[in-house]
Design an enzyme around this catalytic site. Structure first.
Site, PDB file in Angstrom:
ATOM      1  N   LYS A 100       7.286  -5.577  -0.848  1.00 50.28           N
ATOM      2  CA  LYS A 100       6.949  -5.428   0.706  1.00 50.28           C
ATOM      3  C   LYS A 100       5.641  -6.531   0.740  1.00 50.28           C
ATOM      4  O   LYS A 100       5.817  -7.519   1.124  1.00 50.28           O
ATOM      5  CB  LYS A 100       6.447  -4.013   1.032  1.00 50.28           C
ATOM      6  N   TRP A 157      10.302   9.181   1.216  1.00 49.07           N
ATOM      7  CA  TRP A 157       9.991   8.711  -0.361  1.00 49.07           C
ATOM      8  C   TRP A 157       9.027   9.729  -0.935  1.00 49.07           C
ATOM      9  O   TRP A 157       9.317  10.136  -2.204  1.00 49.07           O
ATOM     10  CB  TRP A 157       9.194   7.335  -0.076  1.00 49.07           C
ATOM     11  N   ASP A 210       1.261   6.537  -4.053  1.00 42.40           N
ATOM     12  CA  ASP A 210       2.735   5.786  -3.815  1.00 42.40           C
ATOM     13  C   ASP A 210       2.081   4.783  -2.725  1.00 42.40           C
ATOM     14  O   ASP A 210       2.187   5.097  -1.506  1.00 42.40           O
ATOM     15  CB  ASP A 210       3.674   6.265  -3.621  1.00 42.40           C
TER      16      ASP A 210
END
Ligand code: PMP
Length: 360
Positions: free
Chosen positions: A192, A101, A168
């Site tokens: 999440k 990511w 992030d």
């Protein structure tokens, strides 16, 4: 409802109260005779949901509405990979590359301008967190990914930085206490720890945006557009934001992030101790203890065949979502906030059982 033990990496397990309240909101919202998904985003009831979610985010982060804006946007965390450099990259950006990511964020920044990757763990397949790096003092910002969902590594520190910090936090937001005031921009895909997929949380320091935000951007890619219209420039993801607010309320009911962190550490320790104590039958994917994630516990068995057997047999005990990401294989147990200790205990018992059956 018979709930299985859900170790999915995301979308992932959510608190039962959030699911049950959403069920009611979908049938008949606040006894208004219509479903929440049938209501205008500009109705006073939905604006109230957004206001409450906003306030809950700031309360949990211990931040003031005078200093920070909270946004709920579409497009996933992946859109933030582009929006961050579009809004803030002028001269140069710094990135730390600790996984798939983070790397995707780097790729987007490179399309916008000069991007310097000041540290990377790519050479050892992202199995550690770089701890020594030099930040360019003339860079516009430093971007990093606090938890690497795929590889199971997590920063246990906030980099010391004299330039604005962007993070992030998609896979570890609200899982442990940190000083959120050190950041100029935080973003997280909801799916999440904080809700279902479909909404992305962005928390942005007002002074940074007003003083340094680039101008002349396409309207939807400009943070200022969304700040000015309280996330309602276009039709926002109403139902996901409702679920996020229910999840934030649940976090507060548990005793806030402090209490959640204690539970998360207990769960992770329980699993890592089982892996460490297995005389090499279970092999931790992240060698250094201080680099291991509290959210995504990754490990291997001796062969891919044995790993496959582990995953299929686990399913018979209602232990689901344990397959590692398709790019790395192995086993990954994602134990986000809403995953109860009971599920971790069920997994640990199964690991004992599987070890005894397959020891050779
Ligand atoms: N960052 C991290 C750390 C992630 O784990 C993910 C997705 N799992 C993303 C970004 C991408 O999120 P999205 O699918 O919402 O774009």
């Amino acid at each position: 409802m018979n709930r299985i033990h859900n170790f999915s990496a995301g979308p992932a397990i959510l608190p039962l109260s959030a699911i049950q309240n959403t069920q009611k909101a979908i049938s008949n919202y606040n006894n208004l005779g219509m479903s929440i998904i049938e209501m205008s985003h500009r109705s006073k009831e939905i604006v109230a949901v957004f206001d409450e979610a906003n306030a809950n985010v700031l309360e949990l982060m211990n931040l003031s509405a005078d200093d920070y804006s909270v946004l709920f946007l579409g497009g996933g965390a992946s859109t933030q990979f582009a929006m961050v450099p579009l809004n803030f990259l002028k001269t140069k950006a710094n990135y730390i590359n600790t996984g798939t990511w983070a790397n995707k964020a780097v790729k987007e920044a490179k399309k916008v301008g000069n991007t310097n990757v000041i540290a990377s763990s790519e050479d050892s397949n992202f199995n550690f967190i770089p701890r020594e790096f030099t930040i360019d003092s003339d860079a516009d910002y430093l971007h990093y990914t606090s938890n690497n969902t795929i590889f199971g590594t997590e920063f246990d520190f906030i980099p010391e930085s004299n330039i604005p910090l962007v993070c992030d936090m998609s896979s570890d937001l609200f899982s442990r206490e940190i000083d959120f005031s050190k950041f100029d921009l935080i973003y997280a895909g909801a799916q999440k720890n904080i809700g279902p997929s479909g909404a992305t949380l962005v928390v942005i320091k007002k002074s940074w945006l007003n003083e340094k935000g680039n101008s002349n951007l396409m309207t939807m890619f400009d943070y200022k557009t969304h700040v000015k219209s309280d996330s309602m420039f276009n039709t926002p993801p109403v139902l996901p934001v409702y679920v996020i607010n229910e999840t934030l309320k649940w976090i507060k009911e548990q005793g806030g992030i402090k209490a959640i962190e204690i539970m998360n550490r207990d769960k992770a320790n329980h699993l890592y101790e089982k892996i460490e104590g297995s005389s090499g039958f279970y092999i931790p994917a992240v060698p250094k203890k201080e680099d291991r994630s509290l959210m995504n516990v990754t490990f291997n068995l001796k062969t891919p065949e044995l790993e496959q057997k582990f995953i299929s047999e686990a399913l018979k005990y209602d232990l689901s979502g344990l397959k590692g990401h398709r790019s790395v294989g192995g086993i990954r147990a994602s134990i986000y906030n809403a995953c109860p200790m009971l599920s971790v205990e069920a997994l640990v018992n199964f690991m004992d059982h599987f070890l005894h059956e397959n020891w050779s």
